[in-house]
Write a protein that holds these residues in place. Structure first.
Motif, mmCIF file in Angstrom:
data_model
loop_
_atom_site.group_PDB
_atom_site.id
_atom_site.type_symbol
_atom_site.label_atom_id
_atom_site.label_comp_id
_atom_site.label_asym_id
_atom_site.label_seq_id
_atom_site.Cartn_x
_atom_site.Cartn_y
_atom_site.Cartn_z
ATOM 1 N N PRO A 1 -8.512 30.127 4.655
ATOM 2 C CA PRO A 1 -7.711 28.907 4.562
ATOM 3 C C PRO A 1 -6.818 28.912 3.311
ATOM 4 O O PRO A 1 -7.205 29.427 2.267
ATOM 5 C CB PRO A 1 -8.742 27.784 4.485
ATOM 6 N N PHE A 2 -5.629 28.345 3.439
ATOM 7 C CA PHE A 2 -4.727 28.178 2.309
ATOM 8 C C PHE A 2 -3.814 26.991 2.579
ATOM 9 O O PHE A 2 -3.730 26.513 3.712
ATOM 10 C CB PHE A 2 -3.903 29.446 2.038
ATOM 11 N N VAL A 3 -3.172 26.485 1.534
ATOM 12 C CA VAL A 3 -2.232 25.382 1.689
ATOM 13 C C VAL A 3 -0.820 25.882 1.422
ATOM 14 O O VAL A 3 -0.589 26.702 0.540
ATOM 15 C CB VAL A 3 -2.555 24.184 0.767
ATOM 16 N N GLU A 4 0.098 25.395 2.224
ATOM 17 C CA GLU A 4 1.510 25.702 2.064
ATOM 18 C C GLU A 4 2.165 24.473 1.452
ATOM 19 O O GLU A 4 2.044 23.368 1.977
ATOM 20 C CB GLU A 4 2.108 26.020 3.428
ATOM 21 N N VAL A 5 2.848 24.651 0.324
ATOM 22 C CA VAL A 5 3.402 23.536 -0.441
ATOM 23 C C VAL A 5 4.922 23.607 -0.419
ATOM 24 O O VAL A 5 5.501 24.666 -0.675
ATOM 25 C CB VAL A 5 2.900 23.585 -1.907
ATOM 26 N N MET A 6 5.554 22.469 -0.103
ATOM 27 C CA MET A 6 7.007 22.338 -0.154
ATOM 28 C C MET A 6 7.339 21.194 -1.102
ATOM 29 O O MET A 6 6.946 20.056 -0.861
ATOM 30 C CB MET A 6 7.569 22.086 1.234
ATOM 31 N N VAL A 7 8.035 21.516 -2.183
ATOM 32 C CA VAL A 7 8.359 20.537 -3.213
ATOM 33 C C VAL A 7 9.853 20.246 -3.161
ATOM 34 O O VAL A 7 10.669 21.166 -3.142
ATOM 35 C CB VAL A 7 7.985 21.070 -4.621
ATOM 36 N N SER A 8 10.196 18.958 -3.134
ATOM 37 C CA SER A 8 11.599 18.553 -3.220
ATOM 38 C C SER A 8 11.721 17.531 -4.339
ATOM 39 O O SER A 8 10.737 17.163 -4.973
ATOM 40 C CB SER A 8 12.073 17.978 -1.880
ATOM 41 N N GLU A 9 12.923 17.048 -4.561
ATOM 42 C CA GLU A 9 13.153 16.072 -5.629
ATOM 43 C C GLU A 9 12.332 14.796 -5.411
ATOM 44 O O GLU A 9 11.786 14.229 -6.342
ATOM 45 C CB GLU A 9 14.639 15.709 -5.691
ATOM 46 N N GLU A 10 12.246 14.357 -4.154
ATOM 47 C CA GLU A 10 11.612 13.073 -3.884
ATOM 48 C C GLU A 10 10.183 13.142 -3.365
ATOM 49 O O GLU A 10 9.474 12.145 -3.392
ATOM 50 C CB GLU A 10 12.466 12.252 -2.901
ATOM 51 N N ALA A 11 9.740 14.296 -2.883
ATOM 52 C CA ALA A 11 8.401 14.338 -2.291
ATOM 53 C C ALA A 11 7.781 15.740 -2.391
ATOM 54 O O ALA A 11 8.476 16.722 -2.620
ATOM 55 C CB ALA A 11 8.467 13.928 -0.828
ATOM 56 N N ILE A 12 6.474 15.762 -2.176
ATOM 57 C CA ILE A 12 5.725 17.013 -2.072
ATOM 58 C C ILE A 12 4.996 16.976 -0.731
ATOM 59 O O ILE A 12 4.286 16.024 -0.431
ATOM 60 C CB ILE A 12 4.695 17.164 -3.209
ATOM 61 N N LYS A 13 5.190 18.008 0.064
ATOM 62 C CA LYS A 13 4.525 18.089 1.357
ATOM 63 C C LYS A 13 3.557 19.265 1.317
ATOM 64 O O LYS A 13 3.935 20.380 0.971
ATOM 65 C CB LYS A 13 5.551 18.295 2.473
#
Length: 149
Positions: free
Chosen positions: A64-76
């Motif tokens: 298992p692992f997490v995929e992180v997407m960071v933008s100016e307004e949010a983190i998914k």
């Protein structure tokens, strides 16, 4: 199937079932900042946590692992669980400082299952790590815990 973990220092080529690997027994095989062409093991994640394109499906089945997407307004944050059909969204509970995802049991009841993301205990830690590696899309190692939040 042998797949080196994100934080694994020594790659053990003898455990790998790939017999015709380009990087087998090379000096730079366990160095994450080298490219695959320079001798890095194709199954070893780079600094952002990604492996080469041909090995991505095998990586999803390994652990298992997490995929992180960071933008100016949010983190998914999306959780990849081996043998699961789809990724799960990851949430953060401030009251107990815990990451979790939602899972439905056989009766349709929702359970909040805790996960531990290595090195990141808050949203700020994820932003700091993103700035440190200069990437807005990366993968982190995680562990699914045996308790509910």
């Amino acid at each position: 199937m042998y797949f080196p973990k994100f934080n694994e220092r020594n790659i053990e080529c003898s455990k790998c079932e790939k017999g015709n690997c380009y990087s087998r027994e090379k000096y730079q095989r366990n160095t994450r900042h080298f490219s695959y062409q320079s001798g890095r093991c194709p199954r070893l994640p780079d600094i952002r946590g990604f492996v080469i394109e041909e090995e991505r499906e095998n990586q999803k089945r390994a652990y298992p692992f997490v995929e992180v997407m960071v933008s100016e307004e949010a983190i998914k944050i999306m959780l990849n669980i081996p043998e699961a059909k789809k990724k799960r969204r990851v949430y953060y509970r401030k009251s107990c400082h815990t990451w979790y995802y939602i899972l439905k049991d056989d009766n349709g009841n929702k359970m909040r299952v805790a996960i531990y993301i290595e090195g990141c205990s808050s949203w700020n830690d994820i932003r700091e790590y993103s700035e440190y590696i200069h990437a807005s899309h990366f993968i982190l190692n995680c562990r699914i815990c045996n308790y509910e939040v």
